[in-house]
Design a protein around this motif. Structure first.
Motif, mmCIF file in Angstrom:
data_model
loop_
_atom_site.group_PDB
_atom_site.id
_atom_site.type_symbol
_atom_site.label_atom_id
_atom_site.label_comp_id
_atom_site.label_asym_id
_atom_site.label_seq_id
_atom_site.Cartn_x
_atom_site.Cartn_y
_atom_site.Cartn_z
ATOM 1 N N ASP A 95 0.813 -1.228 0.000
ATOM 2 C CA ASP A 95 0.000 0.000 0.000
ATOM 3 C C ASP A 95 0.843 1.274 0.000
ATOM 4 N N ARG A 96 2.168 1.137 -0.062
ATOM 5 C CA ARG A 96 3.044 2.320 -0.159
ATOM 6 C C ARG A 96 3.880 2.305 -1.434
ATOM 7 N N PHE A 97 4.297 1.113 -1.867
ATOM 8 C CA PHE A 97 5.150 0.977 -3.042
ATOM 9 C C PHE A 97 4.342 0.343 -4.180
ATOM 10 N N THR A 98 4.709 0.705 -5.427
ATOM 11 C CA THR A 98 4.062 0.130 -6.591
ATOM 12 C C THR A 98 5.122 -0.220 -7.632
ATOM 13 N N ILE A 99 5.130 -1.481 -8.059
ATOM 14 C CA ILE A 99 6.035 -1.909 -9.112
ATOM 15 C C ILE A 99 5.270 -1.935 -10.434
ATOM 16 N N SER A 100 5.941 -1.491 -11.499
ATOM 17 C CA SER A 100 5.309 -1.499 -12.818
ATOM 18 C C SER A 100 6.372 -1.725 -13.879
ATOM 19 N N GLN A 101 5.908 -2.065 -15.083
ATOM 20 C CA GLN A 101 6.836 -2.415 -16.166
ATOM 21 C C GLN A 101 6.358 -1.752 -17.445
ATOM 22 N N ASP A 102 7.253 -1.057 -18.112
ATOM 23 C CA ASP A 102 6.963 -0.427 -19.403
ATOM 24 C C ASP A 102 7.710 -1.204 -20.468
ATOM 25 N N ASN A 103 6.994 -2.004 -21.248
ATOM 26 C CA ASN A 103 7.643 -2.871 -22.228
ATOM 27 C C ASN A 103 8.168 -2.108 -23.439
ATOM 28 N N VAL A 104 7.647 -0.931 -23.677
ATOM 29 C CA VAL A 104 8.150 -0.109 -24.784
ATOM 30 C C VAL A 104 9.505 0.483 -24.400
ATOM 31 N N LYS A 105 9.582 1.011 -23.202
ATOM 32 C CA LYS A 105 10.835 1.617 -22.737
ATOM 33 C C LYS A 105 11.786 0.595 -22.128
ATOM 34 N N LYS A 106 11.335 -0.671 -22.018
ATOM 35 C CA LYS A 106 12.156 -1.734 -21.432
ATOM 36 C C LYS A 106 12.660 -1.312 -20.048
ATOM 37 N N THR A 107 11.758 -0.800 -19.261
ATOM 38 C CA THR A 107 12.104 -0.263 -17.945
ATOM 39 C C THR A 107 11.114 -0.757 -16.902
ATOM 40 N N VAL A 108 11.641 -1.066 -15.726
ATOM 41 C CA VAL A 108 10.812 -1.447 -14.593
ATOM 42 C C VAL A 108 10.924 -0.333 -13.548
ATOM 43 N N TYR A 109 9.795 0.026 -12.969
ATOM 44 C CA TYR A 109 9.758 1.134 -12.018
ATOM 45 C C TYR A 109 9.353 0.641 -10.630
ATOM 46 N N LEU A 110 9.788 1.378 -9.631
ATOM 47 C CA LEU A 110 9.308 1.181 -8.269
ATOM 48 C C LEU A 110 8.931 2.558 -7.729
ATOM 49 N N GLN A 111 7.627 2.814 -7.675
ATOM 50 C CA GLN A 111 7.126 4.061 -7.108
ATOM 51 C C GLN A 111 7.016 3.870 -5.603
ATOM 52 N N MET A 112 7.712 4.732 -4.865
ATOM 53 C CA MET A 112 7.750 4.602 -3.409
ATOM 54 C C MET A 112 7.130 5.854 -2.793
ATOM 55 N N ASP A 113 6.019 5.667 -2.112
ATOM 56 C CA ASP A 113 5.312 6.766 -1.454
ATOM 57 C C ASP A 113 5.317 6.549 0.055
ATOM 58 N N SER A 114 4.997 7.613 0.783
ATOM 59 C CA SER A 114 4.943 7.547 2.253
ATOM 60 C C SER A 114 6.203 6.891 2.821
ATOM 61 N N LEU A 115 7.340 7.331 2.351
ATOM 62 C CA LEU A 115 8.603 6.720 2.753
ATOM 63 C C LEU A 115 8.874 6.908 4.242
ATOM 64 N N LYS A 116 9.502 5.892 4.822
ATOM 65 C CA LYS A 116 9.836 5.879 6.245
ATOM 66 C C LYS A 116 11.349 5.752 6.399
ATOM 67 N N PRO A 117 11.895 6.180 7.529
ATOM 68 C CA PRO A 117 13.342 6.018 7.746
ATOM 69 C C PRO A 117 13.793 4.569 7.598
ATOM 70 N N GLU A 118 12.945 3.620 7.959
ATOM 71 C CA GLU A 118 13.315 2.204 7.835
ATOM 72 C C GLU A 118 13.355 1.718 6.393
ATOM 73 N N ASP A 119 12.962 2.546 5.447
ATOM 74 C CA ASP A 119 13.099 2.209 4.029
ATOM 75 C C ASP A 119 14.500 2.532 3.513
ATOM 76 N N THR A 120 15.323 3.164 4.333
ATOM 77 C CA THR A 120 16.687 3.494 3.939
ATOM 78 C C THR A 120 17.472 2.235 3.629
ATOM 79 N N ALA A 121 18.026 2.153 2.424
ATOM 80 C CA ALA A 121 18.744 0.953 1.984
ATOM 81 C C ALA A 121 19.318 1.190 0.595
#
Length: 130
Positions: A65-91
């Motif tokens: 419910d905070r991160f979203t993975i998606s794939q654009d086959n035209v751009k040959k790119t995979v995305y990770l949209q990260m919202d509501s980030l927390k300090p524990e997401d540091t990595a």
């Protein structure tokens, strides 16, 4: 040469957003799984999210419910949209690609993180401050 190149990392305050991108080289187009993983300082590698055949997705409980993975086959790119980030997401966040003859599941994401199968990128750092 098979390559995965991540970008989009950076420093952000808690509650902010970042979008990571992973460009996939031609040699990896046959991969049916794309995934995002992370490793925090002093901790083991954790599966964050995977996408199967560009459609079915699985997320770690810690990012649902905070991160979203998606794939654009035209751009040959995979995305990770990260919202509501927390300090524990540091990595350091890594992109990976693999072909596996099995369906997507939380167990698969966890085992993939542990076994490090397939091809992996060099990573992009995400730092979230409180």
């Amino acid at each position: 040469q098979a390559q995965l190149v991540e970008s989009g990392g950076g420093s952000v305050q808690a509650g902010g957003s970042l979008r990571l991108a992973c460009v996939v080289s031609r040699e990896l187009y046959t991969s049916n799984y794309m995934g995002w993983f992370r490793r925090a300082p002093g901790q083991g590698r954790e599966g964050v999210a995977l996408i199967y055949r560009g459609e079915s997705t699985v997320y770690a409980d810690s990012v649902k419910d905070r991160f979203t993975i998606s794939q654009d086959n035209v751009k040959k790119t995979v995305y990770l949209q990260m919202d509501s980030l927390k300090p524990e997401d540091t990595a350091m966040y890594y992109c990976a690609a693999v072909y596996l003859n099995m369906g997507p599941s939380a167990d698969l994401l966890e085992n993939w993180a542990r076994t490090r199968l397939g091809n992996w990128g060099q990573g992009t750092q995400v730092t979230v401050s409180s």
